[in-house]
Enzyme design. Sequence first.
Site, short mmCIF file in Angstrom:
data_model
loop_
_atom_site.label_atom_id
_atom_site.label_comp_id
_atom_site.label_asym_id
_atom_site.label_seq_id
_atom_site.Cartn_x
_atom_site.Cartn_y
_atom_site.Cartn_z
N ASN A 107 46.30 6.15 36.80
CA ASN A 107 46.20 7.60 36.95
C ASN A 107 44.75 8.01 36.85
O ASN A 107 43.98 7.38 36.12
CB ASN A 107 47.00 8.30 35.84
N HIS A 109 42.45 11.27 35.72
CA HIS A 109 42.58 12.49 34.93
C HIS A 109 41.20 13.15 34.83
O HIS A 109 40.21 12.47 34.55
CB HIS A 109 43.10 12.14 33.52
N SER A 136 38.47 10.27 34.16
CA SER A 136 38.85 8.96 33.63
C SER A 136 39.97 8.38 34.48
O SER A 136 40.85 9.11 34.93
CB SER A 136 39.39 9.10 32.20
N ASP A 145 48.54 10.73 29.38
CA ASP A 145 47.08 10.55 29.54
C ASP A 145 46.49 9.68 28.43
O ASP A 145 45.33 9.86 28.05
CB ASP A 145 46.37 11.92 29.58
C1 GAR Z 1 42.11 15.85 40.66
O1 GAR Z 1 41.04 16.54 40.09
C2 GAR Z 1 42.80 14.99 39.62
O2 GAR Z 1 41.93 14.43 38.68
C3 GAR Z 1 43.71 16.01 38.97
O3 GAR Z 1 44.19 16.79 40.03
C4 GAR Z 1 43.22 16.82 41.08
C5 GAR Z 1 43.90 16.39 42.37
O4 GAR Z 1 43.06 16.57 43.46
N1 GAR Z 1 44.78 15.34 38.27
C6 GAR Z 1 45.36 15.84 37.19
O5 GAR Z 1 45.05 16.91 36.70
C7 GAR Z 1 46.45 14.97 36.60
N2 GAR Z 1 46.91 15.49 35.38
P1 GAR Z 1 43.40 15.82 44.84
O6 GAR Z 1 44.84 16.16 45.19
O7 GAR Z 1 42.43 16.47 45.83
O8 GAR Z 1 43.17 14.37 44.66
#
Ligand code: GAR
Length: 196
Positions: A107, A109, A136, A145
């Site tokens: 994952n 985060h 991370s 997480d």
């Molecule tokens: C990213 O910033 C990722 O780190 C976050 O959502 C966004 C997705 O962007 N993930 C979380 O918050 C997980 N808990 P993307 O769809 O453009 O890759």
Amino acid sequence: MKRVAILISGSGSNMVALAESMVGDHPARPVLVVSNVPGAGGLERAAALGIPTAVVDHKPFGQNRVAFEAALQQELERAQPDILCLAGFMRVLTEGFVTAWQGRMLNIHPSLLPKYRGLNTHARAIEAGDEQAGCSVHEVTAELDGGPLLGQARVPILPGDTARTLAERVLPMEHRLYPEVLRRYAAGDRTPVMLS
Ligand code: GAR
């Protein structure tokens, strides 16, 4: 060659970064992109990259996470992935699902874990007066997480930063970090990647 399935909920920019990295001598290839949100922007982007896509909408399952995950598992089994990458996948997974994939699921985060698990990470880092934020990549375990860290990238928090401006600075780092971690992970290397 390892087979990688990528789970998304939104625009899928991390999914694109991962997919585009899996070429040439990379030890893995993308075999499926699954979204729990019908119409998520990432689905079209995956299709444009020639990756098979599937939607498993969580809504008809209501509070029944186990039934949702059984449907998800069914899609995944068809593609037979070796590795599952969560890339902006915004559903909390149950212990049963996580255990079934433990050691094979990553994952990304948007915080410097162990700080700021959960949501609104950038706003919380700014509010706390932190000097740095980042992202991370970790192995997914039943603790939200909280699994073993596989990489981190740092950016400074600048005066006047908002959650939005900070996210705009962190996201390009996510796009560097996640592919680098996946490349190593697919080759069996769990040494954490540190970027700044
Ligand atoms: C990213 O910033 C990722 O780190 C976050 O959502 C966004 C997705 O962007 N993930 C979380 O918050 C997980 N808990 P993307 O769809 O453009 O890759």
